[in-house]
Scaffold this active site. Structure first.
Site, mmCIF file in Angstrom:
data_model
loop_
_atom_site.group_PDB
_atom_site.id
_atom_site.type_symbol
_atom_site.label_atom_id
_atom_site.label_comp_id
_atom_site.label_asym_id
_atom_site.label_seq_id
_atom_site.Cartn_x
_atom_site.Cartn_y
_atom_site.Cartn_z
ATOM 1 C CD1 TRP A 155 12.728 0.285 -2.796
ATOM 2 C CD2 TRP A 155 13.122 1.047 -0.942
ATOM 3 N NE1 TRP A 155 13.678 -0.479 -3.122
ATOM 4 C CE2 TRP A 155 14.124 0.413 -1.241
ATOM 5 C CE3 TRP A 155 12.898 1.982 -0.339
ATOM 6 C CZ2 TRP A 155 15.141 -0.215 -0.272
ATOM 7 C CZ3 TRP A 155 13.774 1.582 1.531
ATOM 8 C CH2 TRP A 155 15.299 0.847 0.844
ATOM 9 C CE LYS A 171 7.726 1.878 -12.364
ATOM 10 N NZ LYS A 171 7.678 1.045 -10.953
ATOM 11 N N PRO A 172 5.931 4.860 -9.676
ATOM 12 C CG PRO A 172 3.666 5.516 -8.627
ATOM 13 C CD PRO A 172 3.850 5.332 -9.504
ATOM 14 N N PRO A 175 7.161 0.085 -6.517
ATOM 15 C CG PRO A 175 7.318 -2.081 -7.064
ATOM 16 C CD PRO A 175 7.353 -1.461 -7.199
ATOM 17 N N GLY A 234 17.240 5.452 -9.258
ATOM 18 C CA GLY A 234 17.283 4.015 -8.185
ATOM 19 C C GLY A 234 18.347 3.404 -8.975
ATOM 20 C CD GLU A 242 20.586 12.604 -9.786
ATOM 21 O OE1 GLU A 242 20.900 12.529 -9.253
ATOM 22 O OE2 GLU A 242 20.339 13.287 -10.762
ATOM 23 C CB CYS A 253 20.964 8.078 -3.509
ATOM 24 S SG CYS A 253 20.509 9.106 -3.058
HETATM 25 P P1 NAD Z 1 15.025 0.137 -8.604
HETATM 26 O O1 NAD Z 1 16.239 -0.067 -9.597
HETATM 27 O O2 NAD Z 1 15.624 -1.091 -8.302
HETATM 28 O O3 NAD Z 1 13.810 0.607 -8.345
HETATM 29 C C1 NAD Z 1 13.213 1.902 -9.556
HETATM 30 C C2 NAD Z 1 12.071 1.833 -10.341
HETATM 31 O O4 NAD Z 1 12.647 1.412 -11.155
HETATM 32 C C3 NAD Z 1 11.249 0.918 -9.431
HETATM 33 O O5 NAD Z 1 9.690 2.086 -9.293
HETATM 34 C C4 NAD Z 1 10.964 -0.403 -10.317
HETATM 35 O O6 NAD Z 1 9.567 -0.135 -10.243
HETATM 36 C C5 NAD Z 1 11.830 0.176 -11.526
HETATM 37 N N1 NAD Z 1 11.813 -0.868 -12.152
HETATM 38 C C6 NAD Z 1 12.622 -2.016 -12.254
HETATM 39 N N2 NAD Z 1 13.059 -2.430 -13.175
HETATM 40 C C7 NAD Z 1 13.280 -1.074 -13.843
HETATM 41 C C8 NAD Z 1 13.254 -2.138 -15.623
HETATM 42 N N3 NAD Z 1 13.591 -2.664 -15.955
HETATM 43 N N4 NAD Z 1 12.616 -0.800 -16.295
HETATM 44 C C9 NAD Z 1 12.328 0.268 -15.797
HETATM 45 N N5 NAD Z 1 12.279 0.726 -14.968
HETATM 46 C C10 NAD Z 1 12.439 -0.935 -13.535
HETATM 47 O O7 NAD Z 1 15.694 0.957 -7.062
HETATM 48 P P2 NAD Z 1 15.394 0.395 -5.606
HETATM 49 O O8 NAD Z 1 15.570 -0.608 -5.151
HETATM 50 O O9 NAD Z 1 13.578 1.053 -5.516
HETATM 51 O O10 NAD Z 1 16.432 2.163 -5.354
HETATM 52 C C11 NAD Z 1 17.086 1.639 -4.442
HETATM 53 C C12 NAD Z 1 18.227 2.481 -5.647
HETATM 54 O O11 NAD Z 1 18.015 3.671 -5.845
HETATM 55 C C13 NAD Z 1 19.789 1.811 -4.565
HETATM 56 O O12 NAD Z 1 21.113 1.654 -5.711
HETATM 57 C C14 NAD Z 1 19.906 3.958 -4.089
HETATM 58 O O13 NAD Z 1 21.198 4.230 -4.435
HETATM 59 C C15 NAD Z 1 18.965 4.844 -5.652
HETATM 60 N N6 NAD Z 1 18.669 6.258 -5.277
HETATM 61 C C16 NAD Z 1 19.634 7.144 -6.123
HETATM 62 C C17 NAD Z 1 19.463 8.067 -5.742
HETATM 63 C C18 NAD Z 1 19.929 9.244 -6.454
HETATM 64 O O14 NAD Z 1 19.041 10.469 -6.280
HETATM 65 N N7 NAD Z 1 21.324 8.728 -7.129
HETATM 66 C C19 NAD Z 1 18.465 8.646 -5.030
HETATM 67 C C20 NAD Z 1 17.067 7.608 -4.270
HETATM 68 C C21 NAD Z 1 18.177 5.953 -4.244
#
Ligand code: NAD
Length: 496
Positions: free
Chosen positions: A155, A179-180, A182, A230, A252, A288
């Site tokens: 997000w 899939k963006p 939520p 994520g 990432e 991140c």
């Molecule tokens: P998140 O891992 O909670 O969610 C990321 C995505 O994964 C969402 O679309 C979510 O719906 C989906 N998701 C959740 N559970 C899943 C599953 N079991 N299987 C497949 N998809 C699933 O992360 P967030 O809270 O959205 O983002 C924050 C995190 O992202 C932080 O840890 C941040 O450091 C990281 N991030 C990393 C980078 C990078 O380039 N390394 C860039 C931006 C954010």
């Protein structure tokens, strides 16, 4: 995919095989600056619809992979122009659903377009097949598309971290199911819709929801590559889900980036102090690749803290994302606000001093939204949770160190290694940088100020696998395919 219901409310639907697909169940996306205001509605895609999207992408792949690179580049360039033309509309939607100030939302589009342009400029040569004549005959090396890509984005930068995947995946001849998150589904869906309007049905599909849909995307046998940004904890589930069918993956993930200020850093350099403050609190700290722990050489520590607070109080103006005076908006969601509050409270309970930073421009708005006043945390132990965990919000601990060996050790003992920064005399800083375990290290700047889309970006250790950005990112959406035409067909060591 997105329907303008009225001036205020956006309704997003899943987009499968070139069609909007109705869903029985929808969720509301609130405005983090004013949670009683609904910015839009988005669907919860069912498992059956996710399968349908994957199957549509797999069917479209059969013809899409045969298109020429020039055709794909032409379509992508048209999409870029359409995004540029709709920039203001997208930026407003992004600010409303995410909470990031307008300048920051514009910045996200700026980086997204810069990357998409770069990918278009480089795709032709990156994907060009190579033919080598050599003493054993001839070898053709081609960069073949992988197939159906499941692109899952977080997000915090919903547009940049979706287009970072869409552009190279499609240019390389793959099809995609996006899939963006939520927590920020609307603007990403809008941009995907614009891009999709330039491509054949089935080439881009968009589904919505959280882990349930994510599990289908990461385990379905028709998906051959996962491009995920994520959290590290989520990535561990994804790796397990994908293991049954051994999928290609770019991950990432989270980080706990350090900024290291050497003895030679000039604390009176106001531009540098501004850069570090921005790097700590841009997007309310929800990036991140920003400094999440700051280490300062003990000889300059006290003065550094004083100058840091001065710079922060000048630059940090917490307010309405639509007010041009605002530099820091609300946190995107209540869950994340509570994570950050919990870490700060824990640090306080352990004896740390917490200093509020910046000016609150509108107290009433501040009280109604998911706002957090940025904080500086002093007097922590090097292993306190606020130091070793990713806060992903507007707080940062500053700690003193005594020598380079100690700070390099503190940097490298982290389970993460996304980015880092070293500040001071350039040659001293580069010498320390060479000893750090990270995907990117910036000298005398940090975070997006030091990002260059022309070079690979990604993390080491639990910050990820593989790289995005750079020419090599385009090739990560391909399989190298070698066609050997040996001159001598019979091997000399095999008996007649
Ligand atoms: P998140 O891992 O909670 O969610 C990321 C995505 O994964 C969402 O679309 C979510 O719906 C989906 N998701 C959740 N559970 C899943 C599953 N079991 N299987 C497949 N998809 C699933 O992360 P967030 O809270 O959205 O983002 C924050 C995190 O992202 C932080 O840890 C941040 O450091 C990281 N991030 C990393 C980078 C990078 O380039 N390394 C860039 C931006 C954010």
């Amino acid at each position: 995919m997105t329907i303008q219901a009225d001036q205020e409310t956006i309704i997003v639907e899943a987009f499968i095989n070139g069609q909007n697909v109705k869903s029985l169940s929808q969720l509301a996306k609130e405005n983090p600056a004013n949670p009683t205001e609904i910015v839009g509605y988005f669907p919860v895609t069912t498992k059956e619809q996710a399968v349908e999207a994957i199957e549509a992408a797999a069917a479209a792949f059969k013809t899409w992979k045969q298109t020429s690179i020039d055709e794909r580049i032409m379509m992508m360039r048209k999409a870029i122009e359409k995004i540029r033309a709709a920039e203001n509309e997208i930026v407003h939607l992004l600010s409303r659903e995410h909470g990031k100030p307008l300048y920051d939302a514009h910045g996200e589009i700026y980086v997204s377009l810069m990357w998409m342009e770069f990918a278009c400029n480089e795709a032709g040569s990156a994907l060009q097949e190579e033919i080598k004549e050599h003493e054993n005959g001839k070898t053709i090396l081609s960069y073949d598309p992988i197939g159906v890509v499941a692109a899952i984005s977080p997000w915090n930068y919903p547009i940049a971290l979706s287009t970072i995947k869409i552009a190279p995946a499609l240019l390389a001849g793959n099809t995609i199911v996006l899939k963006p998150s939520p927590y920020a589904p609307l603007a990403a869906a809008k941009v995907a819709e614009i891009i999709a309007s330039e491509f054949p049905a089935g080439v881009i599909n968009v589904v919505h929801g959280d882990a349930d849909v994510g599990v289908e995307l990461t385990s379905n046998p028709l998906v051959t590559k996962i491009a995920f940004t994520g959290g590290t904890a989520t990535a561990k589930h994804i790796i397990k889900a994908a293991s049954e069918t051994i999928k290609d993956m770019t991950l990432e993930l989270g980080g706990n980036d350090a900024a290291i200020f050497l003895e030679s850093f000039d604390v009176h350099d106001e531009r540098a102090m501004r850069r570090i403050v921005i790097s700590n609190f841009l997007t309310a700290g929800q990036i991140c690749m920003i400094a999440k722990r700051v280490y300062v050489h003990r000889s300059i520590y006290d003065e550094f803290v004083e100058k840091y607070i001065e710079a922060a109080n000048r630059w940090i103006r917490i307010g309405d994302p639509f007010d041009s005076n605002t530099t820091v908006g609300p946190v995107n969601n209540l869950k994340q606000k509570n994570v950050v509050l919990g870490l700060v409270e824990d640090a306080q309970n352990r004896g740390a001093k917490v200093i509020p930073l910046g000016q609150i421009l509108d107290q009433k708005l501040f009280d109604q939204g998911y706002y957090l006043q940025p904080t500086l945390v002093l007097g922590c132990d090097v292993h306190d949770p606020i130091v070793v965990e990713e806060q992903f919000g507007p707080t940062v601990p500053i700690l003193p160190f005594d020598d380079e060996e100690q700070v390099i050790h503190l940097h490298n003992e982290s389970i993460y290694g996304l980015t880092s920064s070293v500040w001071g005399k350039e040659e001293d800083a580069i010498s320390v940088a060479r000893q750090l375990e990270a995907g990117t290290t910036m000298i005398n700047t940090a975070a997006v100020q030091g990002l260059d889309v022309r070079f690979p970006f990604g993390g080491v250790k639990q910050s990820g696998i593989g790289r995005e950005y750079g020419v090599e990112c385009i090739r990560t959406y391909t399989e190298k395919h070698v066609i050997n035409v040996p001159k001598t067909l019979d091997l000399p060591y095999i008996p007649e």
